[in-house]
Design an enzyme around this catalytic site. Sequence first.
Site, PDB file in Angstrom:
ATOM      1  N   LYS A  14       0.823  -1.217   0.000  1.00  0.00           N
ATOM      2  CA  LYS A  14       0.000   0.000   0.000  1.00  0.00           C
ATOM      3  C   LYS A  14       0.859   1.269   0.000  1.00  0.00           C
ATOM      4  O   LYS A  14       0.592   2.189  -0.751  1.00  0.00           O
ATOM      5  CB  LYS A  14      -0.926   0.035   1.231  1.00  0.00           C
ATOM      6  CG  LYS A  14      -1.922  -1.106   1.302  1.00  0.00           C
ATOM      7  CD  LYS A  14      -2.918  -0.888   2.439  1.00  0.00           C
ATOM      8  CE  LYS A  14      -2.307  -0.904   3.822  1.00  0.00           C
ATOM      9  NZ  LYS A  14      -1.726  -2.191   4.259  1.00  0.00           N
ATOM     10  N   ARG A  89      -9.621   0.858   8.960  1.00  0.00           N
ATOM     11  CA  ARG A  89      -9.206  -0.494   9.311  1.00  0.00           C
ATOM     12  C   ARG A  89     -10.259  -1.238  10.127  1.00  0.00           C
ATOM     13  O   ARG A  89     -10.021  -2.393  10.515  1.00  0.00           O
ATOM     14  CB  ARG A  89      -7.909  -0.428  10.118  1.00  0.00           C
ATOM     15  CG  ARG A  89      -6.651  -0.718   9.276  1.00  0.00           C
ATOM     16  CD  ARG A  89      -5.494  -0.522  10.222  1.00  0.00           C
ATOM     17  NE  ARG A  89      -4.302  -1.238   9.922  1.00  0.00           N
ATOM     18  CZ  ARG A  89      -3.209  -0.674   9.379  1.00  0.00           C
ATOM     19  NH1 ARG A  89      -3.214   0.566   8.973  1.00  0.00           N
ATOM     20  NH2 ARG A  89      -2.113  -1.388   9.248  1.00  0.00           N
ATOM     21  N   ARG A 128      11.530  -5.990   4.705  1.00  0.00           N
ATOM     22  CA  ARG A 128      11.409  -4.544   4.885  1.00  0.00           C
ATOM     23  C   ARG A 128      12.022  -4.118   6.224  1.00  0.00           C
ATOM     24  O   ARG A 128      12.618  -3.055   6.333  1.00  0.00           O
ATOM     25  CB  ARG A 128       9.917  -4.153   4.828  1.00  0.00           C
ATOM     26  CG  ARG A 128       9.668  -2.665   4.895  1.00  0.00           C
ATOM     27  CD  ARG A 128       8.234  -2.332   4.572  1.00  0.00           C
ATOM     28  NE  ARG A 128       7.368  -2.398   5.731  1.00  0.00           N
ATOM     29  CZ  ARG A 128       6.036  -2.211   5.712  1.00  0.00           C
ATOM     30  NH1 ARG A 128       5.431  -1.985   4.566  1.00  0.00           N
ATOM     31  NH2 ARG A 128       5.324  -2.270   6.806  1.00  0.00           N
ATOM     32  N   ARG A 134      11.490   0.209  11.246  1.00  0.00           N
ATOM     33  CA  ARG A 134      10.228   0.007  11.978  1.00  0.00           C
ATOM     34  C   ARG A 134      10.348  -1.219  12.849  1.00  0.00           C
ATOM     35  O   ARG A 134      10.530  -2.328  12.349  1.00  0.00           O
ATOM     36  CB  ARG A 134       9.073  -0.177  10.984  1.00  0.00           C
ATOM     37  CG  ARG A 134       8.589   1.129  10.415  1.00  0.00           C
ATOM     38  CD  ARG A 134       7.433   0.911   9.468  1.00  0.00           C
ATOM     39  NE  ARG A 134       6.313   0.169  10.052  1.00  0.00           N
ATOM     40  CZ  ARG A 134       5.136   0.032   9.469  1.00  0.00           C
ATOM     41  NH1 ARG A 134       4.928   0.595   8.284  1.00  0.00           N
ATOM     42  NH2 ARG A 134       4.177  -0.651  10.045  1.00  0.00           N
ATOM     43  N   ARG A 146      -0.170  -8.620  13.515  1.00  0.00           N
ATOM     44  CA  ARG A 146      -0.773  -7.598  12.646  1.00  0.00           C
ATOM     45  C   ARG A 146      -1.660  -8.263  11.594  1.00  0.00           C
ATOM     46  O   ARG A 146      -2.715  -7.735  11.244  1.00  0.00           O
ATOM     47  CB  ARG A 146       0.325  -6.767  11.978  1.00  0.00           C
ATOM     48  CG  ARG A 146       0.968  -5.785  12.942  1.00  0.00           C
ATOM     49  CD  ARG A 146       2.353  -5.371  12.522  1.00  0.00           C
ATOM     50  NE  ARG A 146       2.365  -4.576  11.304  1.00  0.00           N
ATOM     51  CZ  ARG A 146       3.463  -4.392  10.560  1.00  0.00           C
ATOM     52  NH1 ARG A 146       4.613  -4.959  10.913  1.00  0.00           N
ATOM     53  NH2 ARG A 146       3.398  -3.650   9.481  1.00  0.00           N
TER      54      ARG A 146
HETATM   55  P1  AMP Z   1       0.787   0.744   8.941  1.00  0.00           P
HETATM   56  O1  AMP Z   1       1.903   1.716   8.741  1.00  0.00           O
HETATM   57  O2  AMP Z   1      -0.413   1.111   8.138  1.00  0.00           O
HETATM   58  O3  AMP Z   1       1.245  -0.672   8.709  1.00  0.00           O
HETATM   59  O4  AMP Z   1       0.356   0.843  10.466  1.00  0.00           O
HETATM   60  C1  AMP Z   1       1.245   0.523  11.513  1.00  0.00           C
HETATM   61  C2  AMP Z   1       0.489   0.353  12.811  1.00  0.00           C
HETATM   62  O5  AMP Z   1      -0.197   1.573  13.133  1.00  0.00           O
HETATM   63  C3  AMP Z   1      -0.630  -0.692  12.771  1.00  0.00           C
HETATM   64  O6  AMP Z   1      -0.132  -1.992  13.053  1.00  0.00           O
HETATM   65  C4  AMP Z   1      -1.562  -0.180  13.871  1.00  0.00           C
HETATM   66  O7  AMP Z   1      -1.050  -0.480  15.152  1.00  0.00           O
HETATM   67  C5  AMP Z   1      -1.476   1.322  13.688  1.00  0.00           C
HETATM   68  N1  AMP Z   1      -2.501   1.825  12.747  1.00  0.00           N
HETATM   69  C6  AMP Z   1      -2.289   2.392  11.510  1.00  0.00           C
HETATM   70  N2  AMP Z   1      -3.447   2.732  10.936  1.00  0.00           N
HETATM   71  C7  AMP Z   1      -4.432   2.370  11.805  1.00  0.00           C
HETATM   72  C8  AMP Z   1      -5.845   2.443  11.770  1.00  0.00           C
HETATM   73  N3  AMP Z   1      -6.505   2.945  10.708  1.00  0.00           N
HETATM   74  N4  AMP Z   1      -6.531   1.956  12.840  1.00  0.00           N
HETATM   75  C9  AMP Z   1      -5.893   1.461  13.920  1.00  0.00           C
HETATM   76  N5  AMP Z   1      -4.560   1.340  13.999  1.00  0.00           N
HETATM   77  C10 AMP Z   1      -3.817   1.808  12.963  1.00  0.00           C
END
Ligand code: AMP
Length: 192
Positions: A14, A89, A128, A134, A146
Amino acid sequence: MFNLILFGPPGSGKGTQSEKIVEKYALHHLSTGDLLRSEIADQSTLGLEAKKYMDKGQLVPDEVVIGMIRSAIDHHQEAKGFLFDGFPRTPAQAEALDTLLEQNNASINVMLALEVSEEELVTRLLKRGETSGRSDDTNEKVIRARIVEYENKTAAVADYYAAFNKVVKVNGVGSIDDIFQSLCREIDKRTA
Ligand code: AMP
C-alpha cells in the site's frame, strides 16, 4: 473530488503504490500509520499512547485514528481528492469516514484491494524490517499479530464497501510497475 482507499493486509504494498498514485493523480496522501509514527517521533501524548498498541501489532483505538483523519481532512480542504492508506481499518472507521466525507459533499469513489498470500506478506515484512527502521517489521510474532488483526477486524471493511459496489480486487504480486499499471487502469476508468 476523487477519493480512493488503497486497501490490503500489512506488507501488501500500500505504501509503495500510494506514493506512485498520489504523484500521478495529484491526490493528498493520508496514511494513518505515517501520521502515528510522526506523533511517536514528536513524543506527543497521542503518539506515546498509540505506540503501546503498535508495538504489539494491535490496532490503535478507533477514536484516536478517526480524530487524526478528521483533522487532516479539515486541514486540506484544497485537496482535489484523498488517497487513504491504512485507513479505514474497522467498519466503525469506515462509517466515520463516510460521515466526514459527506460533511464535505464527497464520498469514497473506489476501494482498490491488493491481494497477497500470507507467507509472501511475512517474507516481505521481515525483508522490509532490515531497512525500514520500523520495530514492528523485525519481529515475526508482531508481524503475525498484525495479520491476525487484519483478518479479525479489517477484512470486514472490504465487505462494508462491497455492499456499495465500490471494491475492486487487484493482484498484489508481481513487479511494482506492473501492479501500479493495474491500479492506474482501475483509477482511469473512474476518472476519465
Ligand atoms: P501501517 O503503517 O499502516 O502498517 O500501520 C502501523 C500500525 O499503526 C498498525 O499496526 C496499527 O497499530 C497502527 N494503525 C495504523 N493505521 C491504523 C488504523 N486505521 N486503525 C488502527 N490502527 C492503525
